[in-house]
Design a protein around this motif. Structure first.
Motif, short mmCIF file in Angstrom:
data_model
loop_
_atom_site.label_atom_id
_atom_site.label_comp_id
_atom_site.label_asym_id
_atom_site.label_seq_id
_atom_site.Cartn_x
_atom_site.Cartn_y
_atom_site.Cartn_z
N GLU A 44 134.19 97.58 -24.68
CA GLU A 44 133.30 97.23 -25.79
C GLU A 44 134.04 96.43 -26.86
O GLU A 44 133.51 95.47 -27.40
CB GLU A 44 132.70 98.50 -26.40
N LYS A 45 135.27 96.81 -27.16
CA LYS A 45 136.05 96.13 -28.20
C LYS A 45 136.44 94.72 -27.77
O LYS A 45 136.37 93.78 -28.57
CB LYS A 45 137.30 96.95 -28.52
N PHE A 46 136.87 94.55 -26.53
CA PHE A 46 137.31 93.25 -26.02
C PHE A 46 136.34 92.76 -24.94
O PHE A 46 136.74 92.48 -23.82
CB PHE A 46 138.72 93.36 -25.45
N SER A 47 135.08 92.66 -25.28
CA SER A 47 134.06 92.31 -24.28
C SER A 47 134.26 90.92 -23.68
O SER A 47 133.83 90.66 -22.57
CB SER A 47 132.67 92.42 -24.89
N SER A 48 134.94 90.04 -24.40
CA SER A 48 135.14 88.68 -23.87
C SER A 48 136.56 88.46 -23.34
O SER A 48 136.88 87.36 -22.89
CB SER A 48 134.84 87.65 -24.96
N ASN A 49 137.41 89.48 -23.40
CA ASN A 49 138.79 89.31 -22.95
C ASN A 49 139.23 90.55 -22.15
O ASN A 49 139.71 91.53 -22.73
CB ASN A 49 139.72 89.07 -24.14
N ASN A 50 139.07 90.48 -20.83
CA ASN A 50 139.41 91.62 -19.98
C ASN A 50 140.90 91.93 -19.97
O ASN A 50 141.30 93.06 -19.78
CB ASN A 50 138.93 91.38 -18.55
N GLU A 51 141.72 90.92 -20.18
CA GLU A 51 143.17 91.13 -20.18
C GLU A 51 143.59 92.04 -21.34
O GLU A 51 144.38 92.96 -21.16
CB GLU A 51 143.91 89.80 -20.27
N LEU A 52 143.04 91.78 -22.52
CA LEU A 52 143.37 92.63 -23.68
C LEU A 52 142.82 94.04 -23.50
O LEU A 52 143.46 95.02 -23.89
CB LEU A 52 142.82 92.01 -24.97
N ALA A 53 141.65 94.15 -22.89
CA ALA A 53 141.07 95.48 -22.64
C ALA A 53 141.97 96.26 -21.68
O ALA A 53 142.26 97.44 -21.92
CB ALA A 53 139.67 95.33 -22.06
N ALA A 54 142.42 95.62 -20.62
CA ALA A 54 143.30 96.29 -19.65
C ALA A 54 144.62 96.70 -20.29
O ALA A 54 145.13 97.79 -20.04
CB ALA A 54 143.55 95.38 -18.45
N ARG A 55 145.16 95.83 -21.13
CA ARG A 55 146.42 96.14 -21.81
C ARG A 55 146.27 97.36 -22.73
O ARG A 55 147.14 98.23 -22.76
CB ARG A 55 146.89 94.93 -22.62
N MET A 56 145.14 97.43 -23.44
CA MET A 56 144.89 98.57 -24.34
C MET A 56 144.83 99.88 -23.54
O MET A 56 145.44 100.88 -23.94
CB MET A 56 143.58 98.36 -25.09
N VAL A 57 144.12 99.87 -22.42
CA VAL A 57 144.00 101.08 -21.61
C VAL A 57 145.36 101.46 -21.04
O VAL A 57 145.76 102.63 -21.09
CB VAL A 57 142.97 100.88 -20.47
N VAL A 71 146.32 98.82 -14.70
CA VAL A 71 144.90 98.72 -15.00
C VAL A 71 144.41 97.31 -14.66
O VAL A 71 145.04 96.33 -15.04
CB VAL A 71 144.62 99.01 -16.50
N VAL A 72 143.29 97.25 -13.95
CA VAL A 72 142.64 95.98 -13.66
C VAL A 72 141.20 96.11 -14.15
O VAL A 72 140.50 97.06 -13.78
CB VAL A 72 142.65 95.66 -12.15
N ILE A 73 140.78 95.17 -14.98
CA ILE A 73 139.41 95.13 -15.48
C ILE A 73 138.87 93.74 -15.20
O ILE A 73 139.50 92.74 -15.56
CB ILE A 73 139.34 95.44 -16.99
N GLY A 74 137.71 93.67 -14.56
CA GLY A 74 137.12 92.37 -14.29
C GLY A 74 135.91 92.45 -13.39
O GLY A 74 135.39 93.54 -13.11
N GLU A 75 135.47 91.28 -12.92
CA GLU A 75 134.32 91.18 -12.02
C GLU A 75 134.79 90.56 -10.70
O GLU A 75 135.71 89.75 -10.68
CB GLU A 75 133.27 90.25 -12.63
N SER A 76 134.14 90.94 -9.63
CA SER A 76 134.32 90.31 -8.32
C SER A 76 135.77 90.30 -7.84
O SER A 76 136.35 89.25 -7.61
CB SER A 76 133.78 88.88 -8.34
N CYS A 100 139.78 99.63 -12.65
CA CYS A 100 140.60 100.41 -11.75
C CYS A 100 141.89 100.79 -12.48
O CYS A 100 142.60 99.93 -12.99
CB CYS A 100 140.92 99.63 -10.47
N ILE A 101 142.16 102.09 -12.53
CA ILE A 101 143.35 102.61 -13.20
C ILE A 101 144.09 103.47 -12.19
O ILE A 101 143.50 104.32 -11.55
CB ILE A 101 142.96 103.50 -14.41
N TRP A 102 145.38 103.22 -12.03
CA TRP A 102 146.19 104.03 -11.14
C TRP A 102 147.62 104.06 -11.62
O TRP A 102 148.04 103.28 -12.45
CB TRP A 102 146.10 103.52 -9.70
N LYS A 103 148.38 105.00 -11.07
CA LYS A 103 149.79 105.16 -11.46
C LYS A 103 150.66 105.04 -10.22
O LYS A 103 150.35 105.62 -9.18
CB LYS A 103 150.00 106.52 -12.11
N CYS A 104 151.72 104.28 -10.35
CA CYS A 104 152.73 104.18 -9.30
C CYS A 104 153.99 104.88 -9.77
O CYS A 104 154.34 104.82 -10.94
CB CYS A 104 153.07 102.74 -8.99
#
Length: 105
Positions: A44-57, A71-76, A100-104
């Motif tokens: 919601e905060k970074f609706s136009s920038n998925n990279e910043l949203a993923a970095r925040m998470v 973390v990967v956030i995006g479409e298709s 998608c959120i996962w830990k290695c």
């Protein structure tokens, strides 16, 4: 656009979920709730920038549960990953945004 393929008199409705729809997770309850809340807030905060949203998470999950979250956030997109058991969450938000959120280790 979507109504052109429908038979006359039939309306086609597109369902858009306004809540997070979890497709797969094996996270603990506490970690899952945190991951979902962070993802919703970031999308919601970074609706136009998925990279910043993923970095925040990622940064928030690293601080709370220890490093090496991805973390990967995006479409298709598709993915095949190796992850640490009990640390993956794959969900949709806003209809077509996949998270998608996962830990290695």
């Amino acid at each position: 656009m979507g109504d052109e393929a429908a038979a006359p008199g039939i309306t086609v409705e597109k369902v858009v979920h306004t809540y997070p729809l979890i497709r797969h997770t094996d996270m603990s309850e506490e970690m899952r709730i945190e991951a979902v809340e962070l993802s919703v807030t970031a999308c919601e905060k970074f609706s136009s920038n998925n990279e910043l949203a993923a970095r925040m998470v990622k940064e928030s999950m690293d601080k709370k549960f220890g490093p090496a979250f991805h973390v990967v956030i995006g479409e298709s997109y598709g993915f095949e990953i190796t992850y640490e058991c009990t640390t993956i969450c794959y969900m949709y938000f806003g209809g077509n945004i996949a998270v998608c959120i996962w830990k290695c280790s």
